[in-house]
Design an enzyme around this catalytic site. Structure first.
Site, PDB file in Angstrom:
ATOM      1  N   VAL A   7      -1.062 -10.771  -1.530  1.00  0.00           N
ATOM      2  CA  VAL A   7       0.388 -10.867  -1.383  1.00  0.00           C
ATOM      3  C   VAL A   7       0.874  -9.882  -0.325  1.00  0.00           C
ATOM      4  O   VAL A   7       0.771  -8.663  -0.496  1.00  0.00           O
ATOM      5  CB  VAL A   7       1.100 -10.549  -2.723  1.00  0.00           C
ATOM      6  N   ASN A   9       4.086  -8.985   2.722  1.00  0.00           N
ATOM      7  CA  ASN A   9       5.556  -8.931   2.675  1.00  0.00           C
ATOM      8  C   ASN A   9       6.179 -10.241   3.115  1.00  0.00           C
ATOM      9  O   ASN A   9       7.343 -10.489   2.865  1.00  0.00           O
ATOM     10  CB  ASN A   9       6.059  -7.774   3.549  1.00  0.00           C
ATOM     11  N   LYS A  13      -1.116 -15.386   0.053  1.00  0.00           N
ATOM     12  CA  LYS A  13      -2.274 -16.178   0.484  1.00  0.00           C
ATOM     13  C   LYS A  13      -3.227 -16.274  -0.696  1.00  0.00           C
ATOM     14  O   LYS A  13      -3.363 -15.334  -1.476  1.00  0.00           O
ATOM     15  CB  LYS A  13      -2.987 -15.485   1.657  1.00  0.00           C
ATOM     16  N   TYR A  79      -6.295   8.980   4.014  1.00  0.00           N
ATOM     17  CA  TYR A  79      -5.063   9.506   3.415  1.00  0.00           C
ATOM     18  C   TYR A  79      -5.359  10.495   2.293  1.00  0.00           C
ATOM     19  O   TYR A  79      -6.142  10.188   1.391  1.00  0.00           O
ATOM     20  CB  TYR A  79      -4.247   8.353   2.827  1.00  0.00           C
ATOM     21  N   ASP A  88      -3.728  -3.866   1.657  1.00  0.00           N
ATOM     22  CA  ASP A  88      -4.277  -4.823   2.637  1.00  0.00           C
ATOM     23  C   ASP A  88      -5.057  -4.094   3.723  1.00  0.00           C
ATOM     24  O   ASP A  88      -6.080  -4.585   4.213  1.00  0.00           O
ATOM     25  CB  ASP A  88      -3.158  -5.666   3.268  1.00  0.00           C
ATOM     26  N   ARG A  89      -4.604  -2.880   4.058  1.00  0.00           N
ATOM     27  CA  ARG A  89      -5.318  -2.072   5.077  1.00  0.00           C
ATOM     28  C   ARG A  89      -6.670  -1.621   4.515  1.00  0.00           C
ATOM     29  O   ARG A  89      -7.693  -1.673   5.186  1.00  0.00           O
ATOM     30  CB  ARG A  89      -4.476  -0.860   5.470  1.00  0.00           C
ATOM     31  N   ASP A 109      -4.469  -5.855  11.794  1.00  0.00           N
ATOM     32  CA  ASP A 109      -3.986  -6.950  10.936  1.00  0.00           C
ATOM     33  C   ASP A 109      -2.524  -7.226  11.291  1.00  0.00           C
ATOM     34  O   ASP A 109      -1.668  -6.357  11.128  1.00  0.00           O
ATOM     35  CB  ASP A 109      -4.122  -6.540   9.454  1.00  0.00           C
ATOM     36  N   THR A 112       3.613  -9.226   8.758  1.00  0.00           N
ATOM     37  CA  THR A 112       5.009  -8.782   8.885  1.00  0.00           C
ATOM     38  C   THR A 112       5.023  -7.534   9.765  1.00  0.00           C
ATOM     39  O   THR A 112       5.802  -7.409  10.715  1.00  0.00           O
ATOM     40  CB  THR A 112       5.566  -8.417   7.491  1.00  0.00           C
TER      41      THR A 112
END
Ligand SMILES: CC(C)(COP(=O)(O)O)[C@@H](O)C(=O)NCCC(=O)O
Ligand SMILES: [K+]
Length: 231
Positions: A7, A9, A13, A79, A88-89, A109, A112
């Site tokens: 999912v 933004n 899919k 991070y 997603d990243r 990628d 949005t």
């Protein structure tokens, strides 16, 4: 059979995974009786997802949500607050790590937003950038200026613009291409594997030699995440 849901933004899919083969599918006609588990990743709230999770529980299909961790196998997240990284990243990094082992990679990628992530051959995520997606870039200008206008038939091209829609679209494209070039500077290896995914992934991939476009990259990462996490 495993149902994979990504999912973003803009769009939800879905894909079905059977014997390692991942095929996009339409969520309105799912073979629920053949689905053993539902694995999903969500960067934005989505009513459609809630509907699918409800159907899954009605069919007693167990659901698993992918989450970012500090480390997965020998892939390490850049991070400190790893839970703030877009899932997603992380999934794109997992797929790159699995599909191009021991290689420096840059994962781009384009959804949005366009995200760019740098991964070393040793599996260290160095970090990356978040840019407005190409449509977000052009829309932000047409909606906030008097005289900048778009034209649906004008393609994105890596050329100087000789009219307003050219200048607008080519500007969005070259800004994104420039960010990819900048990402390369953070790797000693000057020929990292460039891996593109998302709505405009094919368009961007075409601007680089030896680059890869994999529309199923995030789905593959989601599947690898499940395989690597369940053990
Ligand atoms: C940047 C994103 C919105 C991209 O998502 P998408 O374009 O696929 O909708 C997503 O990766 C996200 O919500 N990231 C959280 C912030 C971060 O990654 O630092
Ligand atoms: K995406």
């Amino acid at each position: 059979m495993r149902l994979l849901i990504d999912v973003g933004n803009t769009a939800l899919k879905a894909a079905l995974c059977q014997q390692g083969e991942i095929k996009p599918c339409d969520v309105s006609a799912l073979p629920w009786r053949q689905i053993n588990e539902l694995v999903y990743a969500c960067v934005g709230k989505n009513e459609q997802l809630n509907g699918l999770l409800a159907q899954a529980s009605a069919f007693q299909v167990p659901c698993f949500e992918a989450k970012v961790t500090k480390q997965l196998s020998s892939l390490r997240c850049a991070y400190q607050q790893f839970s703030n990284l877009g899932i997603d990243r992380w999934l794109g990094l997992i797929a790159a790590f699995q599909l191009w082992p021991q290689q420096d990679c840059i994962v781009i990628d384009t959804g949005t937003a366009t995200t760019i992530d740098v991964l070393t051959a040793q599996g260290q995520h160095l970090g990356g950038w978040i840019l407005p997606g190409l449509d977000l870039m052009t829309r932000s200008l047409t909606q906030n200026t008097q005289r900048v206008f778009d034209d649906a038939n004008t393609p994105f091209a890596n050329e100087l613009g000789v009219n307003t829609p050219n200048g607008l679209k080519n500007g969005a494209l070259v800004a994104t291409l420039g960010a990819v070039e900048q990402a390369k500077l953070h790797l000693t290896n000057k020929k990292p594997q460039l891996i593109f995914a998302g709505g405009y992934g094919a368009l961007l991939k075409a601007q680089f030699l030896d680059a890869i476009y994999d529309p199923q990259l995030v789905m593959k990462g989601l599947n690898y995440w499940y395989e690597l996490s369940k053990n």
